[in-house]
Write a protein that holds these residues in place. Structure first.
Motif, PDB file in Angstrom:
ATOM      1  N   UNK A  46      -2.757   1.714  -0.809  1.00 55.34           N
ATOM      2  CA  UNK A  46      -1.761   2.781  -0.625  1.00 55.34           C
ATOM      3  C   UNK A  46      -0.369   2.217  -0.315  1.00 55.34           C
ATOM      4  N   UNK A  47      -0.309   1.209   0.549  1.00 51.63           N
ATOM      5  CA  UNK A  47       1.002   0.714   0.996  1.00 51.63           C
ATOM      6  C   UNK A  47       1.498  -0.453   0.150  1.00 51.63           C
ATOM      7  N   UNK A  48       0.602  -1.076  -0.607  1.00 53.33           N
ATOM      8  CA  UNK A  48       0.989  -2.206  -1.451  1.00 53.33           C
ATOM      9  C   UNK A  48       0.976  -1.851  -2.920  1.00 53.33           C
ATOM     10  N   UNK A  49      -0.213  -1.790  -3.482  1.00 50.71           N
ATOM     11  CA  UNK A  49      -0.357  -1.607  -4.934  1.00 50.71           C
ATOM     12  C   UNK A  49       0.376  -0.366  -5.451  1.00 50.71           C
ATOM     13  N   UNK A  50       0.224   0.749  -4.746  1.00 49.83           N
ATOM     14  CA  UNK A  50       0.826   1.995  -5.242  1.00 49.83           C
ATOM     15  C   UNK A  50       2.350   1.994  -5.112  1.00 49.83           C
ATOM     16  N   UNK A  51       2.860   0.980  -4.446  1.00 48.34           N
ATOM     17  CA  UNK A  51       4.297   0.864  -4.263  1.00 48.34           C
ATOM     18  C   UNK A  51       4.922  -0.001  -5.371  1.00 48.34           C
ATOM     19  N   UNK A  52       4.075  -0.605  -6.201  1.00 48.44           N
ATOM     20  CA  UNK A  52       4.550  -1.472  -7.299  1.00 48.44           C
ATOM     21  C   UNK A  52       4.736  -0.637  -8.551  1.00 48.44           C
TER      22      UNK A  52
END
Ligand code: SAM
Length: 228
Positions: A46-52
């Protein structure tokens, strides 16, 4: 790196029903006892991958361990057209028997069960196609002594999932964050469950812009660092 026989983890159940591993030598768990899947989903997906925002994403993980982060990433990629190149370093690969007992594939996606085992069965040191849009390269090495020149392309996302700084301080050094900053692409992100001020300051010293964000249940905050 301690002798591999000195890291013999045992399986425990966390609050969301998913497994984690406990290492008695370090008195440390692989994940939050408040929920392993819940934590990995929150911090890394949620905080890493979806922010890319890129369509092709290079990910570097510190600590392959149970493969939970890799598996969650693969399942998320299956829902999109994104292509993932996932490199992960691990000093203490787990025994095959232990891996078969982990309940992640059953808890997460019964119809994608085989992918979990493909991640674990993939040859070390080689790039292996696991699914149509997920490529894995596992490196069996000690991260503290790691030769970063082995990774030739810059990484869009770093999952920093080492044991806690008070358990393994060498994994959280200024030199390591400097190297990770160099490895990060422009706008590259680093996420970790750890929210310690000393870690945040090392990230800033390396050049990252940092954010303290809400942590998973049971943990007030986590960190996301961005190369701007
Ligand atoms: C907090 S656990 C997380 C593992 C994994 N991401 C997961 O979800 O299962 C930390 C991991 O770092 C690995 N590790 C410990 N020391 C290491 C070292 N010096 N170099 C590389 N990996 C190491 C451990 O064996 C373990 O798998």
């Amino acid at each position: 790196m301690a002798g591999e026989e000195s890291m013999k983890p045992i399986i425990e159940k966390t609050a969301d029903g998913s497994h984690t591993l406990f290492v008695s030598e370090l008195d440390e768990h692989y994940h939050s006892v408040n929920g392993a899947i819940q934590e990995s989903n929150h911090v890394f997906i949620e905080t890493g991958l979806k922010h890319c925002e890129k369509d092709t994403i290079s990910i570097f993980e510190v600590g392959f361990g149970t493969g939970l982060n890799a598996y969650l990433t693969l399942l998320e990629a299956k829902k999109s057209d994104k292509v993932i190149y996932y490199t992960s370093i691990e000093a203490y690969p787990l025994d095959k028997d232990l891996i078969r007992e982990l309940n992640y594939p059953h808890q997460l996606s019964a119809d994608s069960l085989s992918y979990f085992y493909r991640l674990h069965d993939a040859e070390w040191g080689a790039e292996v196609k696991i699914s149509d849009n997920f490529y894995l390269r596992k490196l069996h090495a000690d991260f503290v002594q790691f030769d970063f020149s082995q990774i030739t392309n810059q990484q869009d996302l770093i999952y920093f999932d080492a044991f806690a700084p008070d358990k393994q301080p060498d994994m959280w050094s200024q030199d390591i964050f400097n190297q990770l900053y160099k490895l990060s692409s422009a706008q590259g992100i680093l996420v970790t469950y750890c929210a310690k001020g000393v870690v945040r300051r090392m990230m800033q010293q390396a050049g990252y812009t940092t954010e303290r964000l809400p942590g998973p249940p049971g943990k007030r905050e986590m960190l996301r660092a961005t190369k701007r």
